[in-house]
Design a protein around this motif. Structure first.
Motif, PDB file in Angstrom:
ATOM      1  N   GLU A 212      87.520  84.366  33.774  1.00 23.44           N
ATOM      2  CA  GLU A 212      87.842  85.733  34.182  1.00 23.44           C
ATOM      3  C   GLU A 212      87.653  85.944  35.684  1.00 23.44           C
ATOM      4  O   GLU A 212      88.319  86.783  36.286  1.00 23.44           O
ATOM      5  N   GLN A 213      86.744  85.174  36.278  1.00 24.36           N
ATOM      6  CA  GLN A 213      86.551  85.279  37.730  1.00 24.36           C
ATOM      7  C   GLN A 213      87.802  84.820  38.471  1.00 24.36           C
ATOM      8  O   GLN A 213      88.202  85.439  39.465  1.00 24.36           O
ATOM      9  N   TYR A 214      88.423  83.753  37.999  1.00 21.62           N
ATOM     10  CA  TYR A 214      89.667  83.291  38.623  1.00 21.62           C
ATOM     11  C   TYR A 214      90.780  84.313  38.422  1.00 21.62           C
ATOM     12  O   TYR A 214      91.574  84.558  39.341  1.00 21.62           O
ATOM     13  N   TRP A 225      92.428  77.976  47.732  1.00 20.35           N
ATOM     14  CA  TRP A 225      91.306  77.593  48.574  1.00 20.35           C
ATOM     15  C   TRP A 225      90.198  78.651  48.520  1.00 20.35           C
ATOM     16  O   TRP A 225      89.011  78.322  48.433  1.00 20.35           O
ATOM     17  N   ARG A 226      90.587  79.931  48.560  1.00 25.00           N
ATOM     18  CA  ARG A 226      89.591  81.002  48.474  1.00 25.00           C
ATOM     19  C   ARG A 226      88.886  80.989  47.117  1.00 25.00           C
ATOM     20  O   ARG A 226      87.683  81.227  47.024  1.00 25.00           O
ATOM     21  N   ILE A 231      84.331  80.880  44.304  1.00 19.75           N
ATOM     22  CA  ILE A 231      84.023  80.889  42.874  1.00 19.75           C
ATOM     23  C   ILE A 231      83.546  79.517  42.392  1.00 19.75           C
ATOM     24  O   ILE A 231      82.451  79.393  41.817  1.00 19.75           O
ATOM     25  N   THR A 232      84.373  78.484  42.629  1.00 20.96           N
ATOM     26  CA  THR A 232      84.076  77.164  42.068  1.00 20.96           C
ATOM     27  C   THR A 232      82.817  76.551  42.678  1.00 20.96           C
ATOM     28  O   THR A 232      81.905  76.136  41.949  1.00 20.96           O
ATOM     29  N   LEU A 233      82.773  76.463  44.005  1.00 21.38           N
ATOM     30  CA  LEU A 233      81.623  75.833  44.652  1.00 21.38           C
ATOM     31  C   LEU A 233      80.306  76.569  44.385  1.00 21.38           C
ATOM     32  O   LEU A 233      79.294  75.927  44.078  1.00 21.38           O
ATOM     33  N   PRO A 234      80.238  77.904  44.477  1.00 23.16           N
ATOM     34  CA  PRO A 234      78.987  78.581  44.116  1.00 23.16           C
ATOM     35  C   PRO A 234      78.571  78.343  42.664  1.00 23.16           C
ATOM     36  O   PRO A 234      77.373  78.309  42.357  1.00 23.16           O
TER      37      PRO A 234
END
Length: 322
Positions: A212-214, A225-226, A231-234
């Motif tokens: 849902e974040q995506y 990239w954003r 989202i992904t890296l954190p």
């Protein structure tokens, strides 16, 4: 009297609480008995192969003589450590070990993360599984085979790479004997062999990211990239930190087999590390106490680095190992 009665009531209440907790623990133990039985082989493994052999570190403080035995050998204290630190090869070994470890941290450690992020973007499951299988396979190849493949491709006597260079430039490069090429070769071998296997943990962490974040990011107009950056890296940051802490514990371990197979007389000045040094002294020359002291030095440094990195991680807001 009232005070004595209050104290007696408190004691009875404490005893009842203790009995209830003990009964609760017993019920849980009885309920989960098969889980504890399954846990037993793992506990025995660590007990027999990890904790019991720790008595062997006493060799570092003895002048061990095989015919005298472990207990009758003379106690020499820190003599082997002083000899090691005063050895002219100490700084060469330390430099070579730290440089290779730094290369691993800079080039190899981020590689599985980047590869996992790329694989996470593959939407067709067939292609994703196929790529994963292909990059997992090198992990199961023996380092002896990897060194042999490197020799076949890079040797000046008919190696495919040197034959190509000779056809293009008219000259060859002695990759296997050149000190300048030793470290890049080690890092490239490590990345090729272990990078795919290292993606397993990161792919598992990425699988837990809330979809849902995506979707919300797409609605807000965020680019791929954003989405990756915010989202992904954190989401996998804690996993990266924990693996980094564990990696710091083996900062002085460069892999004996790989270094030993790629080392020769021409590149020894940059190839000799603590692992090969311990083997040369402890196995080939029989200096068991001295080589144990070197190994204990590595272990102490590893523990200090793990504790220090864990402390820094907790100071920066991460959970750390404990």
């Amino acid at each position: 009297m009232k005070q004595g009665a209050a104290i007696g009531t408190a004691d009875i209440h404490a005893a009842a609480t203790y009995r209830s907790r003990r009964e609760l623990r017993f019920r849980r133990l009885k309920r989960d008995k098969w889980l504890y039985i399954l846990l037993t082989p793992g506990l025995l493994y660590f007990l027999v192969f990890k904790y019991v052999p720790m008595w062997g570190v006493l060799l570092a403080f003895k002048d061990y003589q095989p015919f005298l035995g472990f207990w009758k050998s003379d106690w020499v204290g820190l003599e082997h450590f002083r000899t090691f630190f005063q050895n002219p090869d100490f700084f060469m070994l330390l430099r070579n070990t730290l440089v290779l470890s730094l290369y691993n941290l800079v080039f190899f450690f981020p590689a599985p993360i980047i590869l996992a992020l790329l694989l996470n973007e593959v939407r067709l499951s067939f292609y994703k599984r196929t790529i994963q299988t292909m990059i997992y396979v090198p992990h199961f190849i023996s380092m002896v085979i990897v060194a042999s493949i490197s020799y076949v491709f890079l040797t000046t006597q008919g190696g495919a790479v040197n034959e190509f260079l000779y056809s293009v430039t008219g000259s060859k490069i002695d990759f296997l004997a050149s000190p300048d090429w030793f470290r890049p070769l080690i890092i490239l071998q490590t990345i090729w062999k272990e990078c795919g296997w290292g993606t397993i943990i990161f792919l598992a962490a990425l699988a837990g990211v809330d979809v849902e974040q995506y979707e919300a990011a797409v609605v807000d107009g965020a680019s791929r990239w954003r989405q990756t950056w915010h989202i992904t890296l954190p989401a996998i940051r804690s996993t990266i930190v924990i693996l980094l802490i564990l990696r710091m514990g083996t900062i002085l371990d460069n892999g004996f087999e790989q270094i030993y197979l790629m080392m020769n007389a021409l590149n020894r000045e940059v190839a000799e590390v603590f692992d090969t040094y311990v083997y040369a002294l402890g196995i080939t020359q029989g200096a068991f106490s001295y080589s144990t002291a070197v190994g204990l030095f590595k272990s102490v440094i590893g523990v200090v680095l793990v504790l220090g990195t864990n402390w820094l991680a907790k100071k920066s807001g991460e959970s750390g190992l404990y």
